[in-house]
Design an enzyme around this catalytic site. Structure first.
Site, PDB file in Angstrom:
ATOM      1  N   SER A 120       0.827  -1.204   0.000  1.00  0.00           N
ATOM      2  CA  SER A 120       0.000   0.000   0.000  1.00  0.00           C
ATOM      3  C   SER A 120       0.861   1.253   0.000  1.00  0.00           C
ATOM      4  O   SER A 120       0.392   2.327  -0.342  1.00  0.00           O
ATOM      5  CB  SER A 120      -0.906   0.001   1.236  1.00  0.00           C
ATOM      6  OG  SER A 120      -0.115  -0.058   2.399  1.00  0.00           O
ATOM      7  N   HIS A 141      -1.646  -2.815  -6.877  1.00  0.00           N
ATOM      8  CA  HIS A 141      -2.275  -2.538  -5.586  1.00  0.00           C
ATOM      9  C   HIS A 141      -3.779  -2.785  -5.687  1.00  0.00           C
ATOM     10  O   HIS A 141      -4.489  -2.051  -6.385  1.00  0.00           O
ATOM     11  CB  HIS A 141      -1.971  -1.092  -5.171  1.00  0.00           C
ATOM     12  CG  HIS A 141      -2.444  -0.734  -3.813  1.00  0.00           C
ATOM     13  ND1 HIS A 141      -2.787   0.542  -3.429  1.00  0.00           N
ATOM     14  CD2 HIS A 141      -2.653  -1.502  -2.699  1.00  0.00           C
ATOM     15  CE1 HIS A 141      -3.168   0.552  -2.169  1.00  0.00           C
ATOM     16  NE2 HIS A 141      -3.105  -0.681  -1.701  1.00  0.00           N
ATOM     17  N   GLU A 153      -4.317  -0.409  -8.835  1.00  0.00           N
ATOM     18  CA  GLU A 153      -3.290   0.559  -9.232  1.00  0.00           C
ATOM     19  C   GLU A 153      -2.100  -0.223  -9.795  1.00  0.00           C
ATOM     20  O   GLU A 153      -1.579  -1.116  -9.133  1.00  0.00           O
ATOM     21  CB  GLU A 153      -2.840   1.382  -8.012  1.00  0.00           C
ATOM     22  CG  GLU A 153      -3.907   2.342  -7.510  1.00  0.00           C
ATOM     23  CD  GLU A 153      -3.452   3.162  -6.307  1.00  0.00           C
ATOM     24  OE1 GLU A 153      -3.748   4.350  -6.268  1.00  0.00           O
ATOM     25  OE2 GLU A 153      -2.807   2.597  -5.393  1.00  0.00           O
ATOM     26  N   ASN A 191      -4.006   6.129  -1.695  1.00  0.00           N
ATOM     27  CA  ASN A 191      -3.621   6.428  -0.312  1.00  0.00           C
ATOM     28  C   ASN A 191      -3.070   7.844  -0.145  1.00  0.00           C
ATOM     29  O   ASN A 191      -3.154   8.426   0.941  1.00  0.00           O
ATOM     30  CB  ASN A 191      -2.640   5.378   0.210  1.00  0.00           C
ATOM     31  CG  ASN A 191      -3.379   4.104   0.590  1.00  0.00           C
ATOM     32  OD1 ASN A 191      -4.563   4.135   0.905  1.00  0.00           O
ATOM     33  ND2 ASN A 191      -2.703   2.969   0.537  1.00  0.00           N
TER      34      ASN A 191
HETATM   35  N1  3HC Z   1     -15.359  -9.779   0.892  1.00  0.00           N
HETATM   36  C1  3HC Z   1     -15.987 -10.099  -0.255  1.00  0.00           C
HETATM   37  N2  3HC Z   1     -17.189  -9.601  -0.608  1.00  0.00           N
HETATM   38  C2  3HC Z   1     -17.757  -8.739   0.231  1.00  0.00           C
HETATM   39  C3  3HC Z   1     -17.168  -8.344   1.441  1.00  0.00           C
HETATM   40  C4  3HC Z   1     -15.904  -8.907   1.756  1.00  0.00           C
HETATM   41  N3  3HC Z   1     -15.246  -8.564   2.884  1.00  0.00           N
HETATM   42  N4  3HC Z   1     -17.954  -7.454   2.054  1.00  0.00           N
HETATM   43  C5  3HC Z   1     -19.025  -7.308   1.266  1.00  0.00           C
HETATM   44  N5  3HC Z   1     -18.892  -8.057   0.166  1.00  0.00           N
HETATM   45  C6  3HC Z   1     -19.835  -8.136  -0.961  1.00  0.00           C
HETATM   46  C7  3HC Z   1     -21.105  -8.767  -0.545  1.00  0.00           C
HETATM   47  O1  3HC Z   1     -21.063 -10.176  -0.725  1.00  0.00           O
HETATM   48  C8  3HC Z   1     -22.114  -8.110  -1.468  1.00  0.00           C
HETATM   49  O2  3HC Z   1     -22.117  -8.759  -2.725  1.00  0.00           O
HETATM   50  P1  3HC Z   1     -23.501  -9.219  -3.379  1.00  0.00           P
HETATM   51  O3  3HC Z   1     -24.431  -8.049  -3.269  1.00  0.00           O
HETATM   52  O4  3HC Z   1     -23.132  -9.562  -4.764  1.00  0.00           O
HETATM   53  O5  3HC Z   1     -23.931 -10.362  -2.538  1.00  0.00           O
HETATM   54  C9  3HC Z   1     -21.539  -6.716  -1.736  1.00  0.00           C
HETATM   55  O6  3HC Z   1     -20.151  -6.797  -1.380  1.00  0.00           O
HETATM   56  C10 3HC Z   1     -22.228  -5.664  -0.914  1.00  0.00           C
HETATM   57  O7  3HC Z   1     -22.116  -6.071   0.442  1.00  0.00           O
HETATM   58  P2  3HC Z   1     -23.122  -5.679   1.592  1.00  0.00           P
HETATM   59  O8  3HC Z   1     -24.497  -5.480   0.994  1.00  0.00           O
HETATM   60  O9  3HC Z   1     -22.985  -6.655   2.700  1.00  0.00           O
HETATM   61  O10 3HC Z   1     -22.573  -4.347   2.188  1.00  0.00           O
HETATM   62  P3  3HC Z   1     -22.375  -2.946   1.520  1.00  0.00           P
HETATM   63  O11 3HC Z   1     -23.335  -2.670   0.431  1.00  0.00           O
HETATM   64  O12 3HC Z   1     -22.308  -2.044   2.672  1.00  0.00           O
HETATM   65  O13 3HC Z   1     -20.932  -3.049   0.866  1.00  0.00           O
HETATM   66  C11 3HC Z   1     -18.600  -2.721   0.947  1.00  0.00           C
HETATM   67  C12 3HC Z   1     -19.805  -3.398   1.592  1.00  0.00           C
HETATM   68  C13 3HC Z   1     -18.412  -3.231  -0.457  1.00  0.00           C
HETATM   69  C14 3HC Z   1     -17.407  -3.087   1.798  1.00  0.00           C
HETATM   70  C15 3HC Z   1     -18.868  -1.166   0.921  1.00  0.00           C
HETATM   71  O14 3HC Z   1     -19.241  -0.716   2.180  1.00  0.00           O
HETATM   72  C16 3HC Z   1     -17.703  -0.359   0.437  1.00  0.00           C
HETATM   73  O15 3HC Z   1     -17.442  -0.264  -0.763  1.00  0.00           O
HETATM   74  N6  3HC Z   1     -16.944   0.232   1.381  1.00  0.00           N
HETATM   75  C17 3HC Z   1     -15.741   0.993   1.059  1.00  0.00           C
HETATM   76  C18 3HC Z   1     -14.608   0.046   0.876  1.00  0.00           C
HETATM   77  C19 3HC Z   1     -13.336   0.750   0.543  1.00  0.00           C
HETATM   78  O16 3HC Z   1     -13.265   1.974   0.423  1.00  0.00           O
HETATM   79  N7  3HC Z   1     -12.293  -0.033   0.359  1.00  0.00           N
HETATM   80  C20 3HC Z   1     -10.967   0.497   0.061  1.00  0.00           C
HETATM   81  C21 3HC Z   1     -10.225   0.611   1.331  1.00  0.00           C
HETATM   82  S1  3HC Z   1      -8.646   1.347   1.052  1.00  0.00           S
HETATM   83  C22 3HC Z   1      -7.674   0.056   0.644  1.00  0.00           C
HETATM   84  O17 3HC Z   1      -8.055  -1.091   0.583  1.00  0.00           O
HETATM   85  C23 3HC Z   1      -6.264   0.409   0.314  1.00  0.00           C
HETATM   86  C24 3HC Z   1      -5.313   0.011   1.390  1.00  0.00           C
HETATM   87  O18 3HC Z   1      -4.017   0.228   0.901  1.00  0.00           O
HETATM   88  C25 3HC Z   1      -5.507   0.785   2.652  1.00  0.00           C
END
Ligand code: 3HC
Length: 295
Positions: A120, A141, A153, A191
């Protein structure tokens, strides 16, 4: 352009197992390597759980699930990565450990094998420089949760060749992801922008601008973000957020990357976010409640 057929994933944690899943889902043969059996078991369980969910939702048949799982081999032996076309490293964010791994892989793999890191924030060239293949070394990434997030990325170091870059860009597309190209600058694109935002939310909380709930609500409803900054920081992991902030602050010496005291205190207290059961929210009950941080 290099023809990728087999992919190695080193590290079966949250990111590694997610990467193994999407790569196998795209039809590649995958070898996942871990250092301990319990980590392999956890990674396999995570992938199986995701696929089972897909079966239950009617998006995948039981046969397709079995076929996909059959494309992933789980191993403790680094030697099993010998003949692989592309190796994606997703181990802990520790430069010395990563360099040690890359040195070993460099001695093991044929010159054509491309190495990428899912880091990251760690410098790609700092890892590439311990190998004899800096031109065939880059960053890919992925974002958490890997099976859901569309972005990858593609990070070019000052020594990544055009051919390696193009191969990786096309590889990311072949996974059904949307790649963007970024230089090997600490934090890359996401990030670099996300960290100051998360850290600012914590500063706003420290300054009493609003409560955890209200700041989260403001950003979800005011900007249509899927998660507010505190829910997102808990999701990413407060230890991870703190780690990235420190790496970026050390690199740029800009205050916007400096971790606020509250974040450091929470990390020291073991409040690492959702994975530890507590961060800005407490996840021990059926729905998260705000943690009392004595503010
Ligand atoms: N693993 C796999 N699939 C997942 C999951 C997980 N941990 N969490 C949720 N899902 C899937 C579900 O199965 C669902 O799929 P479906 O509708 O096809 O069954 C879909 O995602 C939507 O899930 P939910 O309805 O349970 O929940 P939400 O609609 O609230 O979505 C989320 C959950 C996708 C995590 C959403 O809240 C989101 O996009 N959050 C932001 C995530 C984000 O910003 N991530 C980037 C973080 S930064 C990073 O990673 C970089 C690092 O370097 C720090």
């Amino acid at each position: 352009m290099a023809n990728i057929k087999t992919v190695g994933v080193v590290g079966a944690g949250l990111m590694g197992s997610g990467i193994a899943q999407v790569v196998a889902q795209a039809g590649y043969s995958v070898v996942v390597r871990e250092v301990e059996q319990r980590f392999l078991d956890k990674g396999l369980k995570a992938v199986e759980g995701q696929l089972q969910r897909a079966v239950e939702k009617g998006r995948m048949t039981v046969e397709e699930k079995a076929k996909l799982l059959g494309r992933i081999r789980w191993t403790l032996n680094l030697e099993d990565l010998k003949g692989i076309d592309l190796i994606i490293e997703a181990i802990v964010e520790d430069l010395a450990l990563k360099q040690e791994l890359y040195r070993a892989l460099d001695g093991l793999c044929p010159p054509a094998t491309i190495f990428v890191s899912n880091t990251s924030s760690i410098s790609i060239i700092a890892m590439a420089s311990v190998t004899g293949r800096a031109d065939r070394f880059a960053g890919l990434h992925f974002f958490n949760p890997v099976p859901v997030m569309k972005l990858v990325e593609v990070i070019r170091s000052i020594r990544t060749s055009e051919e390696t870059y193009r191969t990786l860009f096309d590889f990311a597309k072949s996974l059904g992801k949307e790649p963007v190209t970024t230089k090997d600058n600490c934090g890359f694109i996401v990030n670099r922008l996300l960290l100051p935002y998360l850290l600012d939310a914590i500063r706003a909380l420290e300054a009493g601008v609003g409560t955890v709930e209200d700041i989260d609500k403001a950003m979800t409803l005011g900007c249509n973000h899927p998660m507010g900054p505190f829910t997102l920081a808990d999701f990413v992991g407060l230890d991870t957020t703190y780690f990235i902030a420190n790496v970026m602050f050390e690199e740029y010496r800009e205050l916007r990357y400096a971790p606020p005291p509250l974040l450091r205190k929470m990390v020291v207290a073991g409040y690492h976010g959702r994975k530890s059961g507590r961060g800005f929210y407490d996840y021990s009950g059926p729905t998260p409640t705000v943690t009392d941080l004595g503010l």
